[in-house]
Enzyme design. Sequence first.
Site, PDB file in Angstrom:
ATOM      1  CE  LYS A 115     -28.478 -16.881 -43.567  1.00  0.00           C
ATOM      2  NZ  LYS A 115     -27.880 -18.054 -43.673  1.00  0.00           N
TER       3      LYS A 115
ATOM      4  CE  LYS B  92     -29.351 -15.335 -50.253  1.00  0.00           C
ATOM      5  NZ  LYS B  92     -28.080 -15.880 -49.717  1.00  0.00           N
TER       6      LYS B  92
ATOM      7  CE  LYS C 225     -30.334 -23.647 -49.324  1.00  0.00           C
ATOM      8  NZ  LYS C 225     -29.317 -22.808 -48.200  1.00  0.00           N
TER       9      LYS C 225
END
Length: 331
Positions: A115, A197, A200
Amino acid sequence: MLDNKKVSYSGVQPSGNLTIGNYLGAIKNFSAYSDEYKCFYCVVDSHAITVRQVPAELRRRTYETLALYIACGLDPDKNTLYVQSHVPAHTELAWILNCFTMFGELSRMTQFKDKSERHADNVNAGLFTYPVLMASDILLYQTDVVPVGVDQKQHVELCRNIAARFNQLYPDTFTMPEPIISKDSMKIASLQEPTKKMSKSDENVNAVVYILDDKDTIIRKFKRAVTDSETCVRYAPEKHGINNLMTIYSCYTGKTFEEIEREFDGKGYGDFKLAVGEACADALAPVQQKFNELIADKAYLETLMKKGAEEAAYYARKTLSKVKRKLGFVQ
Ligand code: AQP
């Protein structure tokens, strides 16, 4: 254990529209515990602000995530469903646990590394200490099992280390939680970059199948899924795209990889992708129908949020006051 029952705890961030990765990896498995365990499933909005959110969207998705929990099979009478920021004990315990978590441990978290690359302009302290807040969520409820996708296993392991460290200094404070990664909750990958992965918050909407996508959109996204230059449907370690589609098909149909290979023997990728899309859309149709009914009744969702927060706060307060007593805080 709480009230002589084992405890199951998990959460989902309202940080985007929920994906079939969230569904197959986590939410679908939550209801397995509803009858025998005391279950707490949280909409983790405090976690979501580690990445910038548009306030109106965060608010909308908080309602939607709660509605999706129920639409995916969680009975609000058997499970405590609530919103994280409604129970301040989570952030209070997080501060305390920050003082029992090592900088080096947090630096090794792969989600932080991923992130902080994706949000290089906003590598905030909350993103770094995210796993400590997650440990607080889990430990506040004396949790026995944490059903999560495999991508969260590292965070649950860190939570166990924090609990062990605290318990060693102040015995019998926290129950030691176990991550539960069910057979079905393999990592669901992006349809466009199958080594990553499915997330969302992915900006490429074609990479992600949302739980609320309509049938045509689902089929179109699967048709465009990146595979390889072969044509026969068979599992091989390097065929990430086809393996991902086989995993998704297996989750929805219950078929093994061998059965899938037999079913599509002599057929091409086109037929297979269509079958995956149809299986996925058919499985999601009843979830979507139930969701539409629930989201139309905001007052009902607010009643549930209030009831859930009261139930959760009752148990959270007990653990928090035990922690404070053990630490020597004057109460
Ligand atoms: N692709 C996935 N495959 C299997 N499980 C998954 N989960 C998420 N993506 C996959 C599981 O869903 C639960 C809730 O996840 P989260 O909302 O806490 O955050 P996340 O893991 O960071 O999910 P996303 O979709 O990737 O969110 P963003 O894009 O906001 O970071 C967890 O149990 C997770 O394992």
